[in-house]
Design a protein around this motif. Structure first.
Motif, mmCIF file in Angstrom:
data_model
loop_
_atom_site.group_PDB
_atom_site.id
_atom_site.type_symbol
_atom_site.label_atom_id
_atom_site.label_comp_id
_atom_site.label_asym_id
_atom_site.label_seq_id
_atom_site.Cartn_x
_atom_site.Cartn_y
_atom_site.Cartn_z
ATOM 1 N N ASN A 186 21.935 117.446 8.475
ATOM 2 C CA ASN A 186 21.025 116.379 8.070
ATOM 3 C C ASN A 186 19.639 116.933 7.773
ATOM 4 O O ASN A 186 18.974 116.504 6.824
ATOM 5 C CB ASN A 186 20.935 115.306 9.154
ATOM 6 C CG ASN A 186 22.222 114.499 9.276
ATOM 7 O OD1 ASN A 186 23.021 114.456 8.348
ATOM 8 N ND2 ASN A 186 22.424 113.879 10.435
ATOM 9 N N ASP A 187 19.200 117.870 8.572
ATOM 10 C CA ASP A 187 17.895 118.495 8.340
ATOM 11 C C ASP A 187 17.900 119.292 7.038
ATOM 12 O O ASP A 187 16.948 119.230 6.259
ATOM 13 C CB ASP A 187 17.542 119.413 9.513
ATOM 14 C CG ASP A 187 16.276 120.207 9.266
ATOM 15 O OD1 ASP A 187 15.187 119.607 9.310
ATOM 16 O OD2 ASP A 187 16.382 121.428 9.007
ATOM 17 N N LEU A 188 18.976 120.040 6.796
ATOM 18 C CA LEU A 188 19.051 120.875 5.600
ATOM 19 C C LEU A 188 19.086 120.037 4.323
ATOM 20 O O LEU A 188 18.572 120.455 3.286
ATOM 21 C CB LEU A 188 20.297 121.767 5.657
ATOM 22 C CG LEU A 188 20.300 122.825 6.758
ATOM 23 C CD1 LEU A 188 21.642 123.551 6.801
ATOM 24 C CD2 LEU A 188 19.171 123.835 6.552
ATOM 25 N N THR A 189 19.668 118.832 4.405
ATOM 26 C CA THR A 189 19.777 117.972 3.227
ATOM 27 C C THR A 189 18.408 117.614 2.669
ATOM 28 O O THR A 189 18.216 117.527 1.457
ATOM 29 C CB THR A 189 20.549 116.686 3.585
ATOM 30 O OG1 THR A 189 21.845 117.047 4.063
ATOM 31 C CG2 THR A 189 20.694 115.772 2.379
ATOM 32 N N GLY A 190 17.429 117.401 3.521
ATOM 33 C CA GLY A 190 16.100 117.006 3.068
ATOM 34 C C GLY A 190 15.202 118.160 2.663
ATOM 35 O O GLY A 190 14.064 117.935 2.251
ATOM 36 N N ARG A 191 15.673 119.381 2.769
ATOM 37 C CA ARG A 191 14.840 120.542 2.433
ATOM 38 C C ARG A 191 15.024 120.937 0.971
ATOM 39 O O ARG A 191 16.085 120.762 0.399
ATOM 40 C CB ARG A 191 15.167 121.723 3.342
ATOM 41 C CG ARG A 191 14.819 121.453 4.800
ATOM 42 C CD ARG A 191 15.151 122.643 5.687
ATOM 43 N NE ARG A 191 14.878 122.340 7.080
ATOM 44 C CZ ARG A 191 13.712 122.553 7.677
ATOM 45 N NH1 ARG A 191 12.707 123.079 6.991
ATOM 46 N NH2 ARG A 191 13.534 122.242 8.944
ATOM 47 N N THR A 192 13.967 121.485 0.383
ATOM 48 C CA THR A 192 14.017 121.882 -1.026
ATOM 49 C C THR A 192 14.606 123.278 -1.162
ATOM 50 O O THR A 192 14.533 124.098 -0.235
ATOM 51 C CB THR A 192 12.608 121.875 -1.634
ATOM 52 O OG1 THR A 192 11.778 122.789 -0.900
ATOM 53 C CG2 THR A 192 11.997 120.480 -1.586
ATOM 54 N N GLU A 193 15.187 123.540 -2.314
ATOM 55 C CA GLU A 193 15.701 124.869 -2.621
ATOM 56 C C GLU A 193 14.536 125.772 -3.006
ATOM 57 O O GLU A 193 13.560 125.320 -3.611
ATOM 58 C CB GLU A 193 16.698 124.798 -3.787
ATOM 59 C CG GLU A 193 17.990 124.084 -3.453
ATOM 60 C CD GLU A 193 18.879 124.910 -2.538
ATOM 61 O OE1 GLU A 193 18.690 126.136 -2.470
ATOM 62 O OE2 GLU A 193 19.751 124.315 -1.877
ATOM 63 N N PRO A 194 14.591 127.076 -2.681
ATOM 64 C CA PRO A 194 13.507 127.975 -3.083
ATOM 65 C C PRO A 194 13.522 128.193 -4.586
ATOM 66 O O PRO A 194 14.581 128.176 -5.225
ATOM 67 C CB PRO A 194 13.833 129.272 -2.325
ATOM 68 C CG PRO A 194 15.304 129.218 -2.110
ATOM 69 C CD PRO A 194 15.645 127.768 -1.938
#
Length: 200
Positions: A186-194
Motif C-alpha cells: 500500500n505504501d509503495l503504490t502511492g510512491r512515484t517512479e524515479p
C-alpha cells in the motif's frame, strides 16, 4: 628441474619442436607449482603460530567469523557455540553477573545475540591492533548492555536455576507477515517512479 633437456637435431620435425616447447612449458609450470607449495607451507606456519600465540594470550577460543546466527550452517554454528559458551562462562564469572544473566541463556535467542555482540566487541577491543581506548569504550558499552540484560530478566524471570519460556500471549498473531507485506505494498503504490537520471 628440466626433465625435457635434450638436444634437437639440426633440422627438427614440427612434432619434435612442439614436444620440446611443451617440455619447457611443463618444466616452468612444475617450478611455479613447487614455489607456490613452499609459499603455502610458509603461510600455514605463520597462521598456526599466530593462532597458538593468540590462544595462549587470551586463554580462550579465537573469534569465529561471520557471527550472523541466522546464516550459520551446522559446522559454523557448532564452532560459534563453543566459542560463545567459553566466553560467557568467563564473562559471568569475571564480572559477577549470575544475577543478571540466567544459566539458561542459550535457550533465549535475544540473550544469545546480546552476548554474541558483547563477546565479539570484547575480542576486537583487546586485539593486538586495537586502539588503546578500546577496552574503556567496551566497558562503557557494557554498562548499557547490563541495563538491557536487567530489563530482559525482569520480563522473563529466569532465576534460581528455573527457566521460563516466552509468554505465548506476547507473540504476534500468525498473519502478521501477510499484513506487513500488504502495508508495504500500500505504501509503495502511492510512491512515484524515479526519473531516468535518478536511476543507478
Amino acid at each position: 628441474m628440466d626433465t625435457f633437456n635434450f638436444q634437437l637435431p639440426d633440422d627438427p620435425s614440427p612434432d619434435m619442436l612442439a614436444t620440446a616447447q611443451l617440455g619447457g612449458a611443463v618444466s616452468q609450470l612444475a617450478a611455479a607449482v613447487e614455489s607456490l607449495h613452499q609459499q603455502h607451507l610458509q603461510l600455514r606456519r605463520i597462521v598456526e603460530q599466530a593462532h597458538s600465540t593468540g590462544a595462549s594470550r587470551t586463554g580462550m577460543r579465537e573469534l569465529p567469523w561471520p557471527l550472523r546466527w541466522r546464516n550459520l550452517n551446522r559446522p559454523a554454528a557448532a564452532q560459534t557455540w563453543a566459542w560463545l559458551i567459553d566466553w560467557v562462562g568467563w564473562f559471568v564469572d569475571r564480572y559477577h553477573l549470575t544475577e543478571e544473566i540466567p544459566a539458561c541463556w542459550p535457550q533465549h535467542p535475544p540473550l544469545v545475540d546480546e552476548l554474541t555482540a558483547l563477546a565479539a566487541a570484547w575480542h576486537s577491543c583487546y586485539d593486538d591492533n586495537a586502539h588503546p581506548d578500546g577496552p574503556l569504550l567496551w566497558h562503557e558499552r557494557l554498562t548499557r548492555a547490563r541495563d538491557r540484560l536487567r530489563e530482559w530478566d525482569d520480563y522473563n524471570r529466569c532465576r534460581n536455576g528455573t527457566h521460563s519460556a516466552r509468554p505465548r500471549d506476547l507473540t504476534w498473531a500468525d498473519g502478521w507477515h501477510a499484513s506487513a507485506i500488504e502495508a508495504a505494498n500500500n505504501d509503495l503504490t502511492g510512491r512515484t517512479e524515479p526519473v531516468a537520471s535518478e536511476q543507478p
